[in-house]
Design an enzyme around this catalytic site. Structure first.
Site, PDB file in Angstrom:
ATOM      1  N   CYS A 159       4.034  -8.891  17.315  1.00 47.34           N
ATOM      2  CA  CYS A 159       2.674  -9.011  16.766  1.00 47.34           C
ATOM      3  C   CYS A 159       2.656  -9.768  15.438  1.00 47.34           C
ATOM      4  CB  CYS A 159       2.044  -7.634  16.600  1.00 47.34           C
ATOM      5  SG  CYS A 159       1.775  -6.812  18.183  1.00 47.34           S
ATOM      6  N   HIS A 166      -2.009 -13.825  18.055  1.00 49.61           N
ATOM      7  CA  HIS A 166      -2.248 -13.289  19.398  1.00 49.61           C
ATOM      8  C   HIS A 166      -3.656 -12.709  19.381  1.00 49.61           C
ATOM      9  CE1 HIS A 166      -0.982  -9.617  17.275  1.00 49.61           C
ATOM     10  NE2 HIS A 166      -1.616  -8.938  18.218  1.00 49.61           N
ATOM     11  N   HIS A 183      -6.995 -10.118  21.150  1.00 48.43           N
ATOM     12  CA  HIS A 183      -7.421  -8.888  21.827  1.00 48.43           C
ATOM     13  C   HIS A 183      -8.888  -9.024  22.218  1.00 48.43           C
ATOM     14  CE1 HIS A 183      -3.870  -6.586  20.634  1.00 48.43           C
ATOM     15  NE2 HIS A 183      -4.008  -7.114  19.415  1.00 48.43           N
TER      16      HIS A 183
END
Length: 167
Positions: free
Chosen positions: A36, A42, A44
């Site tokens: 992460c 990244h 979500h």
């Protein structure tokens, strides 16, 4: 005394981030946050639930008008966070890790600010009760305002947003 109920509205937003603390070294960040901490970020699909607590108005039968609640969520959550890079596009996260815990505090302060100044809220006993964020199907964070020194913290939060800085 009228009955007290809890009204929850849900919204979903997509955002990218990188778990990285400016207070830690690059090595410490990699060790703590693992994949992460990817420098390329990244993303979500977050689900946020805003819960309002208040007395049911005997005239309207509502704690708060859902249209007003939706307006506040749009201003405080969706317009600020949806399809954004939290670390690059949201000033609040430039000096703190964009963890779901910190995201919940940010949403609490931002929602509270918009909710308190919304004209439809003035005649209601409704208060923000809880912010719950689902980062994944397995992970969720709840925040209920603990550790914030009331309206002064919310005002400080909004002033910092408007001035583009945080202490």
């Amino acid at each position: 005394m009228p009955p007290i109920t809890y009204l929850t509205r849900t919204a979903t937003f997509s955002a990218a981030h990188r778990l990285h603390s400016p207070l830690l070294s690059a090595e410490e960040n990699r060790a703590l946050y693992g994949k992460c901490n990817n420098p390329n970020f990244h993303g979500h699909n977050y689900k946020v639930e805003i819960t309002i607590r208040g007395e049911v108005d005997p005239e309207t039968g509502m704690v708060v008008n859902l249209v007003d609640l939706k307006d506040c969520m749009e201003a405080a959550v969706m317009s600020v966070l949806d399809h954004k890079n939290l670390d690059c596009d949201v000033e609040y996260f430039r000096k703190r890790p964009s963890t779901t815990e910190n995201l919940a505090v940010f949403i609490w302060c931002n929602f509270e600010y918009h909710f308190l100044k919304h004209p439809g809220r003035k005649s209601s006993t409704a208060r923000l009760y809880k912010v719950k964020i689902h980062e994944t199907d397995s992970n969720a964070v709840e925040y209920m305002g603990e550790g914030i020194d009331g309206i002064d913290a919310v005002v400080h939060h909004q002033e910092a947003l408007e001035n583009g800085k945080y202490a």
